[in-house]
Design an enzyme around this catalytic site. Structure first.
Site, short mmCIF file in Angstrom:
data_model
loop_
_atom_site.label_atom_id
_atom_site.label_comp_id
_atom_site.label_asym_id
_atom_site.label_seq_id
_atom_site.Cartn_x
_atom_site.Cartn_y
_atom_site.Cartn_z
N ALA A 1 -11.96 2.55 4.58
CA ALA A 1 -10.80 1.70 3.63
C ALA A 1 -10.01 2.51 2.71
O ALA A 1 -10.27 3.76 2.63
CB ALA A 1 -11.53 0.44 3.07
N HIS A 2 -9.01 1.65 2.18
CA HIS A 2 -8.16 2.41 1.44
C HIS A 2 -8.91 3.05 0.19
O HIS A 2 -9.75 2.52 -0.51
CB HIS A 2 -7.03 1.46 0.91
CG HIS A 2 -7.23 0.29 0.27
ND1 HIS A 2 -6.26 -0.55 -0.06
CD2 HIS A 2 -8.49 -0.55 0.20
CE1 HIS A 2 -6.99 -1.70 -0.42
NE2 HIS A 2 -8.23 -1.59 -0.14
N ASN A 3 -8.24 4.12 -0.26
CA ASN A 3 -8.68 4.94 -1.67
C ASN A 3 -10.12 5.51 -1.54
O ASN A 3 -10.73 5.75 -2.31
CB ASN A 3 -8.44 3.96 -2.79
CG ASN A 3 -7.06 3.50 -3.08
OD1 ASN A 3 -6.46 2.82 -2.37
ND2 ASN A 3 -6.42 4.42 -3.99
N GLN B 1 0.85 -1.08 -0.05
CA GLN B 1 -0.09 0.02 0.07
C GLN B 1 0.94 1.20 0.27
O GLN B 1 1.48 1.77 0.94
CB GLN B 1 -0.92 -0.09 1.30
CG GLN B 1 -1.73 -1.20 1.45
CD GLN B 1 -2.85 -1.61 0.39
OE1 GLN B 1 -3.71 -0.67 0.22
NE2 GLN B 1 -2.89 -2.61 -0.60
N SER C 1 -12.10 2.23 -1.96
CA SER C 1 -12.43 2.92 -3.14
C SER C 1 -13.81 3.74 -3.33
O SER C 1 -14.05 3.89 -4.48
CB SER C 1 -12.11 2.15 -4.35
OG SER C 1 -10.75 1.51 -4.42
#
Lengths: 345, 345, 345
Positions: free
Chosen positions: C240-242, C199, C260
């Site tokens: 969460a990521h993005n 990441q 995302s």
């Protein structure tokens, strides 16, 4: 740092098509990449972007047959996604500083066993009897309790608490704020309140497990709460006492397992799934987000809803759900109509 | 360590039947115990295991009348489960090292009042004006804010944050990563964004409360958020500002209470239950996991579902839920049939 | 400390009606206030309490026209709720000690840039390359990773972890135990288990953001996970990521956003809402607690249920839900009746 296609290709056993001297310094998505970016094409849905992308280098599969001219330099590989992950790992290794040494500001008990190449940061605490495997990283504010063991190469991020006796395998990653080995939620109800049942067991985490930030895994009342090899747990998950999670099962954020439940191998749980206590969930079970489970689940099942239904049933049921008021009115109308009809006859 | 039946029986006011010299060194479950284990029989469902168990000692009720020969040495007691808990406590007390002393590596403000026999670990912080009762344990990385009070015998595990002014009673246990007294979520919407409402109240935790790992209890906007005597909160629970939780209520992991709600006494909430704001929940209310509550709930109610329904209604409704698509088709068919019938007549 | 109505009124541009010398020392609710309290009347539903309240001072709107005599001294202002918030802020500023100075017990890398008037507490860690803006507070056990930047006036409470490279804007408040920049949950499934996708991105938090206790925001796989200006996140939330969260969006506790997903501006989510991955949620979207979202959501929508339905539809559907078993029986009865009728004809 910049890298040319000719530098990159050998790292991923790739074959260059186009200008091998083109330079990239960053990763980008095929649809939004800029010159100087390396992008990849794995999902055929994105093929059209291959013909318009501004990426300087595009990783594609060996089998990719362009239907139009591609401006980017291509690097052909067996599996573009895997090649990308490999490149990202190389970048990560190069950009991350090498952490080494034992900080004199850490508090380490006299009898702790520290393997070679261990990193212990300022304000880490390692209690008596702990064993820290070769190459482990123990970051600031990590609390390694009495008798804890860490296998080789395991990383303990800041603010992690490992209560006494917790065993963690090799190559594990435990993210900030995770708590392993806190007391299981066990109380005996008495007329004057709930009396605590001592939690004398511990937590066993096998190799290659990743545990997310602020996730909690309680110690067992006896024996161990077990997280098996290869399990990946996201953030803010609750694993209650005496649970067992099978190999290579992955759980998204905020999942909760009540006490003494066993989850099989290779399961995949969406976020906020809740599993009741004393249940057995088979292998390769899939659960949509927010699924609630009140009974045992056979291997290979896909569930959705609370309480959980087989996925297809659930999807069909949820489509009808908003029609319920309409159905109710129509049902009442039918009853009236039929009653009237019967009277007329 | 090994103990004989004759050593154990007097500790729990038990009466031995069989070989009083048999030795045990561990606890086991009746169904999987090994020689050298002490097991117990409390739930009659497990009686058949009494005749096959390998446990060396079996705790049973005074009233237990074996229907077959039992190989284990029996210790007869009033309440086998309570006796087991008592023995586990003795083992815990013997196996846990006695924590004592004030570490010179802790940071303690000058005017802090420390009771007798207090343990303060390396890298604990105790801010000005705090009062730490007799026999408290304050572990590494515990943050005890300005003016916080801890009653006698309370244990604060690593990474716990008690913001300024939080009051904790006697014999409480607060597990790693729990946060008490963070600002309540209070904002006034304005055209340029949300403006923070200062949270000037605090958190009051009464005696004999246990709070799980990474659980959060926000400070009140005025007055106190109150956790009453004997409450047991599991991990990752959210108690918003100005809530009140009544005596001896227990909540499983990941429950969330929105602001200003009051929960009565002796309630039991399953995991992931969500309670809306400004609600009143009566005494002895039971909620199944994932129940959602949008209105007040009368004492003695059992709820399930989101939004919550009375338990029996919910169970019946959930059985029918997967039939919804089928019902819809049948309803359409009936309508058609009836219309056709009416036309024919 | 005590304040008179004549001291208070000018601070909030208020006009006094009644005894200007009356003293108050505390805030109270209009319905339960005691002599010596200042209360307020903003919601017309509470007007009747204005005639019975024991509050010494009552903040009311300029437009308030009493229908009965009021015993309290009135202070008339444009917006009583805003005036109250303003007074609470003044009290908070006066009661909170001024935190200043860099503790010699903190661990700060040599090249860290510290702005003027920065407070760094004992046992805070600031890693190399970090930049701490003017007037920031970094509390005990806060971990400020390599290259992290904090804008002016930002407060980092105890036990917060900011992984390397995280950027936080000005005037942000990050509560205890929050984790920003832990690895996104990204793995490539292979036959031998899940392989970690590095990441390489980070987390960008804009100005005037408040982040609750033990909330987790993962770093992006590339680029940034973005929390926009003015966002308020409650405790125990998972981003969460993005993901991207738009300006002035507020989320109550235990909300989870999968990877995302993009949430628009001025949205309001109740507690325990779950948003699936790769979704787009428009502006000014409202979600009731425990709503589950599986698809994109248009701006201005209000949702409820799991899976989420438009609010009104959901409310109507939930009213009928408990009648499902009854409907099923009635449907069966109708089928039988109609069949019998047809046979008779």
């Amino acid at each position: 740092m910049q890298f040319s296609a000719s530098q990159i290709a050998p790292l991923i056993s790739g074959v260059i098509e186009g200008d091998a001297s083109v330079l990239v310094s960053n990763f980008g998505k095929i649809e939004s990449a800029q010159p100087g970016d390396l992008a990849f094409l794995a999902n055929p849905k994105y093929e059209s972007f291959a013909y318009t992308t501004k990426a300087s280098i595009l990783l594609v599969a060996n089998t990719f047959a362009p239907k139009q001219p591609v401006a980017s330099t291509l690097i052909r590989v067996e599996d573009p996604y895997a090649a990308l992950a490999q490149l990202m790992q190389l970048v990560e290794q190069q950009s991350a500083p090498r952490l080494q040494g034992i900080s004199p500001k850490a508090h380490i008990a006299d009898d702790v066993e520290l393997g070679e190449d261990v990193y212990v940061a300022p304000f880490a605490v390692i209690e008596p009897g702990a064993k820290i495997g070769r190459g482990c990283q123990v970051h600031s504010f990590a609390y390694i309790g009495r008798g804890v063991t860490l296998g080789e190469g395991t990383v303990i991020y800041p603010q992690v608490t490992l209560y006494h006796g917790v065993q963690v395998g090799a190559r594990c990653i435990i993210h900030a704020g995770a708590v392993l080995g806190s007391d299981g939620f066990g109380f005996a109800p008495e007329s004057d309140g709930y009396h605590k049942i001592p939690q004398l067991g511990s937590v066993l985490v096998e190799d290659d497990v990743e545990i997310g930030a602020n996730t909690c895994i309680d110690r067992a009342v006896m024996d161990n709460t077990v997280i098996s090899r290869g399990v990946k747990l996201d953030n803010l998950i609750q694993i209650a006492h005496n649970c067992e999670v099978g190999e290579h099962t992955v759980m998204a954020s905020q999942v909760g397992l009540a006490g003494s439940s066993a989850v099989g191998k290779w399961c995949r749980f969406g976020g906020q799934v809740g599993i009741g206590g004393h249940l057995t969930i088979g292998d390769r079970v899939e659960m949509a987000g927010q699924t609630g489970v009140l009974g045992n689940v056979a291997s290979g099942t896909a569930l959705m809803g609370s309480p959980g239904m087989p996925l297809r049933e659930a999807m069909r049921s949820f489509v009808i759900q908003p029609k319920l008021p309409d159905m109710y009115r129509r049902l009442q109308a039918l009853e009236k109509e039929l009653a009237e009809l019967k009277q007329q006859l």
